[in-house]
Design an enzyme around this catalytic site. Structure first.
Site, PDB file in Angstrom:
ATOM      1  N   GLN A   1       0.799  -1.198   0.090  1.00  0.00           N
ATOM      2  CA  GLN A   1       0.018   0.202   0.085  1.00  0.00           C
ATOM      3  C   GLN A   1       0.897   1.137   0.024  1.00  0.00           C
ATOM      4  O   GLN A   1       0.334   2.417  -0.308  1.00  0.00           O
ATOM      5  CB  GLN A   1      -0.835  -0.098   1.392  1.00  0.00           C
TER       6      GLN A   1
ATOM      7  N   ARG B   1      -9.697  -0.587   6.916  1.00  0.00           N
ATOM      8  CA  ARG B   1     -10.251   0.165   6.526  1.00  0.00           C
ATOM      9  C   ARG B   1     -10.759   1.380   7.527  1.00  0.00           C
ATOM     10  O   ARG B   1     -12.067   1.602   7.922  1.00  0.00           O
ATOM     11  CB  ARG B   1     -11.777  -0.224   6.139  1.00  0.00           C
ATOM     12  N   CYS B   2      -9.869   2.020   8.282  1.00  0.00           N
ATOM     13  CA  CYS B   2     -10.199   3.256   8.993  1.00  0.00           C
ATOM     14  C   CYS B   2      -8.837   4.001   9.003  1.00  0.00           C
ATOM     15  O   CYS B   2      -7.766   3.497   8.805  1.00  0.00           O
ATOM     16  CB  CYS B   2     -10.695   2.845  10.320  1.00  0.00           C
TER      17      CYS B   2
ATOM     18  N   GLU C   1     -13.234   5.100   4.291  1.00  0.00           N
ATOM     19  CA  GLU C   1     -13.435   4.418   5.384  1.00  0.00           C
ATOM     20  C   GLU C   1     -14.411   4.442   6.225  1.00  0.00           C
ATOM     21  O   GLU C   1     -14.976   3.986   7.197  1.00  0.00           O
ATOM     22  CB  GLU C   1     -12.034   4.518   6.052  1.00  0.00           C
TER      23      GLU C   1
END
Ligand SMILES: Cc1cc2nc3c(=O)[nH]c(=O)nc-3n(C[C@H](O)[C@H](O)[C@H](O)COP(=O)(O)OP(=O)(O)OC[C@H]3O[C@@H](n4cnc5c(N)ncnc54)[C@H](O)[C@@H]3O)c2cc1C
Lengths: 806, 287
Positions: A237, A384-385, A760
């Protein structure tokens, strides 16, 4: 002008710029099976590596015998910690300032920890080799429960830290303690609690789960002995960060390391950190002189590469009798597993958990976080945050419901009463953040009107009466959630990773024919950057999005950036893109002025080119300016039309939203049905409404999974009992509820295009909505808090403990 | 996730398959759809040295009516059960259950023979076979024999199959005309094995249960026939008290394992509910 002259609307539409529901350009290849993922990288002579992993959660490694493995046809080498020690790589630094074993060095600290790396000519031979490595273990006492980590007689997990009373984030209180982090004013907060009319206190746990992207973690490492260059294709990522980390730990010159993130099949935080597989594949390639591929399987992904959450949050709110909050006090026990390999900006051991005051105007607050070791896999990534923001949102949103219940108030009313008001922005929170913009009341009221919240409450009241009369065995819950996120890490004044400021970047090169290429320091893993980044440029410089190629992920060509996670791409790289485009536009304006023979100030921008003010027929399109940039620039100006921008954001952005979940639960089986789910998101300026909707659908589906059953669970012996998709809840289309989406638009005042980031939000806001729905369903029977996940048997257990099972 | 090395054989007849199994010995395993065996091999929980693939044997496929019995070849897939008109009209409960097994991809490959021979308590077909009074035809080096489904299951993964034997077909007596049936399965998601499941086949006369059989899936190390539970409802109109008695009688013989689906207590409790619901739905369907 004749009839064929396009209208302004047509010219704008032709750009497919911001606000356009442009179809995702990357889907053309993804939907035809033509993506190019790491496992598609096949190099001549490529070898394959696979791990011998520990069956024990805690054990001494007495010996490793590789003789039989080396006899397996095709097996070329077995790497152990002893091998790695010769190149000083048996341990590696973590992003959180700790160190982590690459391969078991003397002991193992979690089940499925990497013990040895078998390198073979194909994947089958590698696995056969793995089965022949004989490891002699001596089992040690296992520590699974974080609440027992700091008991005086708790087993010593990290012998390497013996005598170290200070860690990367200050003093350590116990041999299994990692850090204590404290924010806010303790005295003022204690005082607020001492004089509070009403208080609540609850230990709210956010269980351990896992990002589990569709594509697992993997890499191909290829070392060229002649050139002394290492090329790594990986599911990264943050490719640039990986390059720098490799340069620092492998002591290779950074220009001789090429990191390439090809197409990535989802990341969700799982692919931010560095894993033993990368180091072992690189070392194996250096040793053998051949490319080496390492691909995790699903069980390895779930049990060994970064987990998420495992936060245990003792939460207290002080309030007045009529429901005005006066103080917040939170203590978190954070289980980081065997090594502190949390992926947070370096100065933030608990991420941005101090966003825990949420959307509410708390005059005072105090937070402490204790990080501890356990015999579980390392990690603690932002699934996802933004960093620890889901944990914070869950904590405060659950606690507000508990307070509402105690006060006998409606949860929505309690929130409306305590929201930060529109005129208070920019708002300074009691725990140190400056919220950029928000209009919470409008969003909440829109949610309540769109869902007819009042009617749902009325229906619920009737159903509860019917339940008490024995006419139904179903209970109905309404889960309200109003979240504020903090995303876009981040300003160099408080955010860095290993000393590198968390800026991001964009380089745009326009070609003579009015097309161009743009490269960023971010890396899409499914977010649709190739589509949306081009839309920003299209709107900024008037070139159709289709004529802009977006390229990310190759560290040789992309400008340095910190990558994609924590909803930072739009807030940071999105800003860099706009700024780079504006540099292009500024130069273009000079060229246009020269060509149109007017002063620059006499030009005005008009959708896709510059027009002379007052002389509408004197117009030069951006396309023509591109051509001119390569043959007739003003005297003294360099030819070409390129720009680079490195953007250091002045502040984070603060997306928010109002969600409602309507759920029915059968008390006899615990089976739930999500009848309705409404999600209103405010992410500021909306670049591509269709992509936003897609992101919300995906994030809600993950939130649903997490709240309703997705869990990495260990038994007392430290064995993972949910290590495959049979038991780790991954909903299919059949289980997934239908999503209703909505929005308001409150632009970020400090962002060049006013955008805030959305990927997110649905996970952050969704989890509390589901959990609050379950809790709300049972609250009339006398419960205040039921821990997640809310799978069938736990719902049944809740019903049973409330005495409604006859 | 990579199986160990194994040899692969594809005989063309039952006789050849039996010979192969005999000559290869303990190391050999029949391979049907592979949807139970291959996952086990990938985890190296099963490490057969040889696979004898039954797909080349034409005689092992097909659904035939033979008087008042239906014979189903072992290699008939779950998808083929779902597509068969014969099964739809004579044994609709098989379709109701097959549709609740895994997903279409698994059902295209997974066979009835593999499902009943596997011996995994999570398989759905075995309890149905007990409920329907099915018999299995087993063929081996010492000839062919027929074993009642109710005598076949001995423990988890332990069955009456002798080494070298192949299950070649399943024979099911036709249930009475106008029978009611239901398969109630509680699972966490598509593709999951049962947390608890109950099969019911019954007949009604004058508003009362005339005959009844109840089978239970994944509530014990073998599939169960809940005889006492069935007796508790025969002669009743399935009033609340009788249903309660039946559920209690069924729960009394359950001993499920605690797993991620829930603790023992929960699985038994919902097992009882599956029995109740299956009885009610079956009665509703009976003519
Ligand atoms: C994701 C997933 C979910 C599933 N969910 C369910 C479910 O909910 N319910 C359910 O019932 N099943 C389920 N299954 C299992 C599936 O139905 C299998 O197909 C079935 O259990 C076995 O059938 P098979 O033909 O695939 O047998 P195989 O896997 O090929 O064989 C299974 C075992 O039986 C033996 N065997 C096979 N055929 C014969 C024969 N004719 N004679 C003697 N021995 C034989 C094999 O040697 C092996 O030991 C699931 C499978 C998967 C992958």
């Amino acid at each position: 002008m004749n009839d064929l002259t396009p209208t302004r609307e047509q010219r704008t539409a032709a750009l497919e710029g911001m606000g356009c529901k442009r179809k995702r350009v990357e889907d053309i290849r993804f939907t035809q099976g033509k993506g190019n993922y790491v496992d598609d990288v096949k190099l001549p002579g490529m070898l394959h590596g696979d791990f011998v992993r520990s069956p024990h959660a805690h054990a001494r490694v007495k010996s490793i015998n590789t003789d039989e493995a080396l006899k397996v046809p095709g097996v070329l080498a077995v790497i152990t910690a002893e091998t790695l020690k010769t190149v000083n790589l048996a341990w590696m630094p973590t992003l959180a300032g700790d160190v982590q074993m690459v391969l078991a060095d003397g002991k193992v600290l979690f089940q499925n920890q990497e013990v040895a790396f078998v390198v073979a000519t194909d994947r089958y031979a590698a696995d056969d080799g793995v089965s022949k490595v004989v490891v002699d273990y001596e089992a040690l006492p296992v520590l699974v429960d974080p609440f027992k980590s700091m008991a005086p007689d708790a087993p010593v997990l990290r012998e390497d830290l013996a005598g170290k009373t200070t860690g990367a984030h200050g003093p350590r209180k116990h041999h299994n303690h990692i850090f204590e982090w404290s924010v806010g004013d303790k005295e003022l907060t204690d005082a607020a609690f001492n004089k509070a009319e009403v208080t609540i206190k609850e230990m709210i746990s956010y269980h351990r789960t896992h990002p589990s992207p569709l594509e697992t973690c993997q890499c191909v490492c290829s070392f060229d002995k002649i050139k002394g260059e290492l090329t790594i294709w990986g599911t990264f990522q943050a490719p640039h960060v990986i390059r720098t980390v490799v340069a620092l730990i492998a002591k290779l010159p950074e220009q001789k390391i090429h990191v390439i993130s090809p197409d990535i099949g989802g990341g969700f935080g799982n692919k931010v950190g560095a894993y033993p597989g990368y180091i072992c594949a690189a070392v194996a390639s250096i040793v053998t002189g051949k490319p080496v591929k390492w691909v995790e399987d699903r069980i390895e992904n779930l049990t060994a590469t970064s987990f998420a959450r495992d936060y245990h949050m003792t939460t207290e709110i002080a309030a007045t009798k009529d429901g005005k909050v006066t103080g917040l006090r939170v203590h978190v026990l954070a289980d980081h597993g065997a090594f502190d390999a949390c992926a947070d900006p370096s100065k933030w051991p608990a991420g941005f958990f101090n966003i825990v005051t949420g959307s509410y105007d708390f005059p005072v607050a105090h937070l402490t976080v204790d990080g501890v070791y356990s015999n579980k896999a390392p990690g603690g990534v932002a699934y996802r945050c933004s960093f620890r923001v889901t944990e914070a949102a869950y904590c405060i949103e659950r606690a507000m419901d508990i307070l509402a219940q105690k006060l006998g108030m409606d949860p929505a009313e309690l929130r409306l009463k305590n929201f930060i008001r529109r005129e208070q922005f920019p708002y300074h929170s009691a725990l140190g953040w400056e919220y950029d913009s928000g209009d919470y009341h409008t969003a909440m009221r829109k949610m309540m009107e769109s869902t007819d919240y009042a009617a749902l409450r009325k229906e619920q009241a009737e159903k509860r009466e019917a339940f008490k009369r024995g006419e139904t065995r179903e209970v109905m819950g309404l889960g309200v959630s109003f979240f504020t996120e903090i995303v876009g890490a981040g300003p160099s004044k408080n955010c860095d990773i290993l000393g590198i400021a968390m800026f991001d970047s964009c380089e745009i090169r326009m070609h003579p024919t009015g097309a161009g290429i743009a490269r960023m320091g971010t890396k899409s893993q499914g977010q649709g950057h190739e589509t949306t980044w081009a839309q920003i440029i299209a709107s900024e410089i008037g070139i159709p999005a289709d004529n802009i190629m977006v390229e990310e992920g190759n560290t040789d060509t992309a400008p340095y950036g910190l990558g994609t996670y924590g909803s930072r791409s739009t807030p940071v790289a999105g800003a860099a893109i706009a700024m780079a485009a504006r540099k292009i536009k500024a130069k273009a304006q000079m060229i246009a002025a020269y060509k149109l023979e007017v002063h620059e100030d006499d030009l005005e921008w008009d959708i896709d080119g510059f027009r002379v003010k007052g002389l509408p027929e004197k117009f030069m399109s951006m396309k023509d300016i591109c051509w001119a940039a390569y043959n007739s620039v003003p005297p003294g100006m360099e030819p070409g039309l390129e720009a680079v921008s490195y953007y250091d954001p002045p502040n984070m952005t603060y997306p928010f939203g109002a969600y409602l979940c309507v759920m029915d639960i059968d008390v006899d089986t615990g089976v739930y049905k999500v009848r309705r789910f409404y999600a209103l998101d405010d992410c500021g300026t909306r670049i591509n409404p269709m992509i936003i909707e897609g992101q919300v659908h995906g994030g809600l589906t993950e939130a649903f999974a997490i709240a309703m059953g997705q869990e990495i669970r260990y038994d007392d012996g430290g064995n993972v009992v949910t290590g495959s998709f049979m038991d780790f809840f991954m909903p299919t289309a059949v289980e997934t509820p239908r999503w209703e989406t909505d929005f308001t638009v409150t632009p970020s005042p400090h962002h060049p295009i006013g955008a805030k980031g959305v990927g997110e939000s649905p996970n952050v806001g969704g989890v509390p909505a589901f959990s609050n729905a379950v809790n709300d369903a049972f609250s009339f029977l006398g419960s205040t808090h039921i821990q997640m996940p809310h799978d069938y048997w736990r719902n049944w257990k809740a019903a049973k403990s409330l005495g409604v099972l006859g | 996730m990579i199986p160990g090395p194994f040899g692969y054989h594809r005989p063309a007849s039952v006789g050849d398959a039996i010979k192969l199994l005999a000559s290869l010995g303990e190391e050999a395993r029949p391979l049907a759809g592979g949807h139970s065996l291959i996952p086990m091999m990938k985890l190296r929980l099963a490490t057969p040295g040889h696979l004898v693939d039954l797909h080349g044997i034409a005689g092992l496929k097909g659904i035939h009516r033979d008087g008042n019995r239906i014979a189903i070849g072992a290699m008939t897939t779950q998808h083929e059960l779902l597509a068969s008109d014969e099964i739809r009209s004579s044994l609709p409960i098989l379709q109701e259950a097959a549709a609740l097994i895994a997903d279409p991809q698994v059902r295209y490959r997974g066979t009835i023979g593999g499902n009943v021979a596997n011996g995994d308590p999570g398989n759905d077909m075995p309890a149905l076979m007990l409920t329907l009074g099915a018999a299995y035809r087993l063929e081996g080096p010492s000839g062919a024999r027929e074993v009642m489904a109710s005598d076949f299951y001995q423990g988890a993964y332990f069955t009456a199959l002798e080494p070298g034997e192949i299950l070649t077909s399943v024979t099911i007596p036709l249930p009475a005309a106008g029978h009611g049936y239901a398969y109630e399965k509680l699972k966490r998601k598509v593709g999951d094995y049962a947390t608890a499941a109950a099969a019911v086949v019954l007949t009604m006369a004058g508003g009362k249960v005339a005959s009844c059989a109840i089978g239970l899936t994944n509530l014990h190390e073998t599939p169960l026939l809940a005889v006492d539970a069935a007796n508790a409802v025969i002669g009743t109109s399935l009033d609340a008290a009788s249903l309660k008695k039946a559920a209690a009688a069924a729960e009394a013989i359950m001993s499920p394992a605690a797993d991620a689906r829930g603790p023992v207590e929960y699985r038994k409790h919902v097992g009882g509910i599956m029995v109740t619901r299956a009885l009610q739905r079956a009665a509703h369907r009976a003519k």
